[in-house]
Scaffold this active site. Structure first.
Site, PDB file in Angstrom:
ATOM      1  N   LYS A   1       0.875  -1.173   0.000  1.00 19.14           N
ATOM      2  CA  LYS A   1       0.000   0.000   0.000  1.00 19.14           C
ATOM      3  C   LYS A   1       0.909   1.218   0.000  1.00 19.14           C
ATOM      4  O   LYS A   1       1.446   1.615   1.037  1.00 19.14           O
ATOM      5  CB  LYS A   1      -0.887  -0.012   1.247  1.00 19.14           C
ATOM      6  CG  LYS A   1      -2.220   0.677   1.110  1.00 19.14           C
ATOM      7  CD  LYS A   1      -2.169   2.138   0.716  1.00 19.14           C
ATOM      8  CE  LYS A   1      -1.874   3.063   1.860  1.00 19.14           C
ATOM      9  NZ  LYS A   1      -1.762   4.486   1.476  1.00 19.14           N
TER      10      LYS A   1
ATOM     11  N   GLU B   1       9.518   1.813  11.266  1.00 20.68           N
ATOM     12  CA  GLU B   1      10.595   2.802  11.079  1.00 20.68           C
ATOM     13  C   GLU B   1       9.920   4.160  11.075  1.00 20.68           C
ATOM     14  O   GLU B   1       9.203   4.495  10.138  1.00 20.68           O
ATOM     15  CB  GLU B   1      11.343   2.495   9.776  1.00 20.68           C
ATOM     16  CG  GLU B   1      12.689   3.150   9.706  1.00 20.68           C
ATOM     17  CD  GLU B   1      12.627   4.509   9.068  1.00 20.68           C
ATOM     18  OE1 GLU B   1      12.382   5.494   9.804  1.00 20.68           O
ATOM     19  OE2 GLU B   1      12.813   4.587   7.838  1.00 20.68           O
TER      20      GLU B   1
ATOM     21  N   CYS C   1      13.693  10.427   6.985  1.00 22.59           N
ATOM     22  CA  CYS C   1      13.587   9.912   8.344  1.00 22.59           C
ATOM     23  C   CYS C   1      14.900  10.093   9.091  1.00 22.59           C
ATOM     24  O   CYS C   1      14.914  10.382  10.278  1.00 22.59           O
ATOM     25  CB  CYS C   1      13.185   8.443   8.315  1.00 22.59           C
ATOM     26  SG  CYS C   1      14.106   7.473   7.132  1.00 22.59           S
TER      27      CYS C   1
ATOM     28  N   GLU D   1      10.194  16.155  15.206  1.00 19.68           N
ATOM     29  CA  GLU D   1      10.585  15.952  13.803  1.00 19.68           C
ATOM     30  C   GLU D   1       9.818  16.974  12.946  1.00 19.68           C
ATOM     31  O   GLU D   1       8.587  16.956  12.901  1.00 19.68           O
ATOM     32  CB  GLU D   1      10.229  14.528  13.370  1.00 19.68           C
ATOM     33  CG  GLU D   1      10.671  14.223  11.956  1.00 19.68           C
ATOM     34  CD  GLU D   1      10.382  12.776  11.563  1.00 19.68           C
ATOM     35  OE1 GLU D   1       9.216  12.362  11.629  1.00 19.68           O
ATOM     36  OE2 GLU D   1      11.341  12.075  11.192  1.00 19.68           O
TER      37      GLU D   1
HETATM   38  P1  NDP Z   1       1.754   8.660   7.826  1.00 18.05           P
HETATM   39  O1  NDP Z   1       2.532   7.946   8.837  1.00 18.05           O
HETATM   40  O2  NDP Z   1       0.326   8.915   8.115  1.00 18.05           O
HETATM   41  O3  NDP Z   1       1.841   7.885   6.412  1.00 18.05           O
HETATM   42  C1  NDP Z   1       2.738   6.833   6.137  1.00 18.05           C
HETATM   43  C2  NDP Z   1       2.013   5.705   5.427  1.00 18.05           C
HETATM   44  O4  NDP Z   1       0.989   5.180   6.278  1.00 18.05           O
HETATM   45  C3  NDP Z   1       1.291   6.134   4.149  1.00 18.05           C
HETATM   46  O5  NDP Z   1       1.342   5.101   3.199  1.00 18.05           O
HETATM   47  C4  NDP Z   1      -0.130   6.342   4.651  1.00 18.05           C
HETATM   48  O6  NDP Z   1      -1.081   6.286   3.604  1.00 18.05           O
HETATM   49  C5  NDP Z   1      -0.269   5.185   5.600  1.00 18.05           C
HETATM   50  N1  NDP Z   1      -1.331   5.319   6.577  1.00 18.05           N
HETATM   51  C6  NDP Z   1      -1.911   6.449   7.051  1.00 18.05           C
HETATM   52  N2  NDP Z   1      -2.862   6.152   7.955  1.00 18.05           N
HETATM   53  C7  NDP Z   1      -2.898   4.806   8.073  1.00 18.05           C
HETATM   54  C8  NDP Z   1      -3.657   3.888   8.850  1.00 18.05           C
HETATM   55  N3  NDP Z   1      -4.589   4.309   9.707  1.00 18.05           N
HETATM   56  N4  NDP Z   1      -3.409   2.573   8.728  1.00 18.05           N
HETATM   57  C9  NDP Z   1      -2.453   2.129   7.879  1.00 18.05           C
HETATM   58  N5  NDP Z   1      -1.717   2.948   7.100  1.00 18.05           N
HETATM   59  C10 NDP Z   1      -1.929   4.266   7.192  1.00 18.05           C
HETATM   60  O7  NDP Z   1       2.543  10.011   7.526  1.00 18.05           O
HETATM   61  P2  NDP Z   1       2.049  11.342   6.804  1.00 18.05           P
HETATM   62  O8  NDP Z   1       2.128  11.168   5.352  1.00 18.05           O
HETATM   63  O9  NDP Z   1       0.737  11.771   7.363  1.00 18.05           O
HETATM   64  O10 NDP Z   1       3.177  12.389   7.283  1.00 18.05           O
HETATM   65  C11 NDP Z   1       3.072  13.007   8.552  1.00 18.05           C
HETATM   66  C12 NDP Z   1       4.434  13.033   9.251  1.00 18.05           C
HETATM   67  O11 NDP Z   1       4.922  11.716   9.381  1.00 18.05           O
HETATM   68  C13 NDP Z   1       5.539  13.782   8.531  1.00 18.05           C
HETATM   69  O12 NDP Z   1       5.482  15.160   8.791  1.00 18.05           O
HETATM   70  C14 NDP Z   1       6.764  13.141   9.115  1.00 18.05           C
HETATM   71  O13 NDP Z   1       7.083  13.747  10.356  1.00 18.05           O
HETATM   72  C15 NDP Z   1       6.339  11.719   9.362  1.00 18.05           C
HETATM   73  N6  NDP Z   1       6.805  10.803   8.290  1.00 18.05           N
HETATM   74  C16 NDP Z   1       7.919  10.046   8.534  1.00 18.05           C
HETATM   75  C17 NDP Z   1       8.422   9.250   7.533  1.00 18.05           C
HETATM   76  C18 NDP Z   1       9.651   8.425   7.751  1.00 18.05           C
HETATM   77  O14 NDP Z   1      10.388   8.190   6.804  1.00 18.05           O
HETATM   78  N7  NDP Z   1       9.881   7.925   8.944  1.00 18.05           N
HETATM   79  C19 NDP Z   1       7.817   9.188   6.211  1.00 18.05           C
HETATM   80  C20 NDP Z   1       6.626   9.996   6.067  1.00 18.05           C
HETATM   81  C21 NDP Z   1       6.159  10.768   7.089  1.00 18.05           C
HETATM   82  P3  NDP Z   1      -1.613   7.665   2.973  1.00 18.05           P
HETATM   83  O15 NDP Z   1      -0.432   8.526   2.751  1.00 18.05           O
HETATM   84  O16 NDP Z   1      -2.261   7.228   1.749  1.00 18.05           O
HETATM   85  O17 NDP Z   1      -2.541   8.253   4.014  1.00 18.05           O
END
Ligand code: NDP
Length: 484
Positions: free
Chosen positions: A180, A255, A289, A386
């Site tokens: 996904k 992660e 990250c 972050e």
């Molecule tokens: P999320 O953690 O919400 O998104 C990461 C993944 O999880 C996406 O594929 C998202 O899908 C999916 N997801 C969201 N909600 C659910 C759920 N309830 N159950 C299962 N999967 C889910 O991050 P955001 O995109 O909202 O970003 C917000 C913050 O997260 C950023 O500002 C940053 O601080 C952090 N982040 C950290 C990352 C890292 O590399 N560690 C990467 C990205 C974000 P979808 O996007 O389609 O909602």
């Protein structure tokens, strides 16, 4: 203007080796972060598509995919790596236009994806069990077996790299995957699935269901037939994934990012360190990250380093992704609003440097000026949370103990670096730093496909990358034969 090099229909899901419309019939917009323009539509997969993908994965495990030898799986991954390289230009363009990263960075990500295919292709038939000395009359050995169906939830910041490390290790060990991708970054995930089919991956071994996190993502984590979950993203969503995994008693690799410190001592080679210090904060516009977002510096060289960092940051060029500057836009208006919110917390005297945003940037793009902050205490939210944008904080320390206190003083622990000419200090601090990876006189080891990666504390748990990931994607069976 560059058009999207699409050779597949992105408004479809990829399940059981075929492309089809999502069962709900809806699509979502793909917005170019550099301009704000809609450039494509992707499928809005839902629970029904996830269930169909898990059906297909189960069929693959009891069919051609499950019957393959480890060497055959490895050969497919090698072919897939070749196809990634043959399609490097298209993949890099898709990624740059989809998530806004400068083209050069997207090209690096393509190379990393190919390397993951090669690394895990080579590793597929090298993973072995043990024989265990036991009582008279017994022969005991262990088998490393795939979990079965694995679920992969990937974020938008490094889609190709994270798909490579997660899917590569899962396929090498014989799992069947349901992926996904993030709604903001589905194009290269779909392209990768198409290339995997071209490489000869049997139907159902890799299924891709784009959609919303709260719909398709949550459905994947709730699906009891998924026997391992790997997730990269925010702490808040990571917690939800872990709770869902607990309901089904499945292992989960999380992660979750960090607030990684770079420790700079007075004896450091600042000429060598400077480009690393800056790049660790602005690579992918800070949406990394493992961003080195906290620069901790010995007080004796604080002002010198502040001047050098300010000059370097002020000279950064910001432009649309395809113009290949130092920094591109953030992935979305939502992410820009998050980062703007953090920057609004800084008082004018805390802004040590800011790169000027050039006139003429497209109005709808999500551009943020790279910024160096200072004059704030280590417990300030800007030094603790972050930010996930091109924003770094500079904090002075007095000695090694003080440096460690500040470095370890967040809830995260993903990566850290030490810049010093003193070998003893490097070794001491490498032990004392709370982090999954420590870099001595470098940062990030140029990506390091081979290097185990993951965090402690709120940075998550479990390790990806390298050989270590193969253990995460297998379950160990002990066989005890009594033969007298
Ligand atoms: P999320 O953690 O919400 O998104 C990461 C993944 O999880 C996406 O594929 C998202 O899908 C999916 N997801 C969201 N909600 C659910 C759920 N309830 N159950 C299962 N999967 C889910 O991050 P955001 O995109 O909202 O970003 C917000 C913050 O997260 C950023 O500002 C940053 O601080 C952090 N982040 C950290 C990352 C890292 O590399 N560690 C990467 C990205 C974000 P979808 O996007 O389609 O909602």
């Amino acid at each position: 203007m560059t058009s999207l090099p699409l050779w597949f229909d992105p408004a479809r899901v990829f399940i059981g080796g075929t492309w089809r419309a999502p069962l709900g019939g809806d699509t979502l917009a793909v917005v170019d972060p550099s301009t704000g323009a809609e450039i494509a539509r992707i499928a809005r997969g839902t629970q029904a598509d996830i269930a169909a993908a898990v059906d297909a994965a189960e069929a693959a495990l009891s069919g051609a995919w499950g019957a393959m030898t480890a060497a055959e799986r490895g050969r497919i991954l090698f072919r897939l790596g070749d196809l990634v390289l043959q399609n490097a230009d298209a993949l890099a363009t898709l990624e740059a236009m989809d998530v806004g990263k400068p083209l050069r960075q997207a090209q690096n990500d393509v190379m990393a994806l190919a390397r993951y295919c090669e690394f895990y292709g080579g590793a597929a038939d090298k993973l072995t069990g043990d024989t265990i000395p036991f009582q008279q009359g017994f022969t005991v050995y262990t088998l490393r077996e795939p979990h079965g169906v694995t679920g992969h939830i990937v974020p938008w910041n490094y889609p190709m790299q994270i798909i490579g490390r997660s899917i590569g290790a899962a396929l090498a060990t014989g799992n069947a995957c349901v992926l996904k991708p993030a709604e903001e970054a589905c194009l290269t995930a779909l392209a990768f699935a198409d290339l995997a089919a071209q490489a000869g991956l049997p139907s159902g071994a890799l299924n891709v269901v784009p959609g919303l996190g709260a719909e398709a993502g949550a459905a994947l984590t709730a699906e009891p037939r998924v026997r391992h979950l790997s997730f990269t993203g925010s702490v808040a969503t990571g917690k939800r994934v872990q709770v869902a995994a607990a309901d089904n008693i499945v292992p989960v690799t999380l992660e979750l990012g960090g607030k990684s410190p770079q420790l700079v001592f007075a004896d450091a080679d600042l000429d060598k360190a400077l480009p690393f210090l800056v790049n660790a904060g602005i690579q992918n516009a800070g949406q990394t990250c493992s961003a080195g977002s906290r620069i901790l510096v010995h007080r004796d060289i604080h002002d010198d380093l502040a001047d050098r960092l300010s000059d370097a940051i002020s000279a950064l060029k910001i432009a649309p992704a395809m113009d290949n500057a130092d920094v591109g836009p953030l992935v979305s208006a939502r992410q820009k609003a998050i980062v703007d919110g953090f920057l609004a917390m800084a008082t004018p005297d805390q802004i040590l440097a800011q790169a000027p945003l050039p006139g003429g940037l497209p109005k709808g793009g999500n551009y943020i000026a790279p910024t160096l902050l200072g004059h704030l205490t280590p417990d300030h939210p800007l030094a603790q949370d972050e930010i996930f944008g091109p924003v770094q904080v500079l904090i002075p320390f007095d000695d090694e103990d003080d440096a460690i206190r500040i470095a370890n003083g967040t809830r995260y622990g993903l990566v850290a670096s030490v810049w010093s000419a003193d070998g003893g200090r490097q070794m001491r601090l490498a032990k004392r730093l709370q982090a999954g990876q420590v870099f001595l006189n470098n940062y990030g080891a140029a990506g390091g496909v081979e290097l185990p990666f993951g965090g402690v504390g709120h940075s998550g748990h479990g390790r990806e990358k390298g050989f270590e990931a193969l253990y995460a994607f297998t379950t160990l069976k002990t066989v005890a034969a009594h033969h007298g």
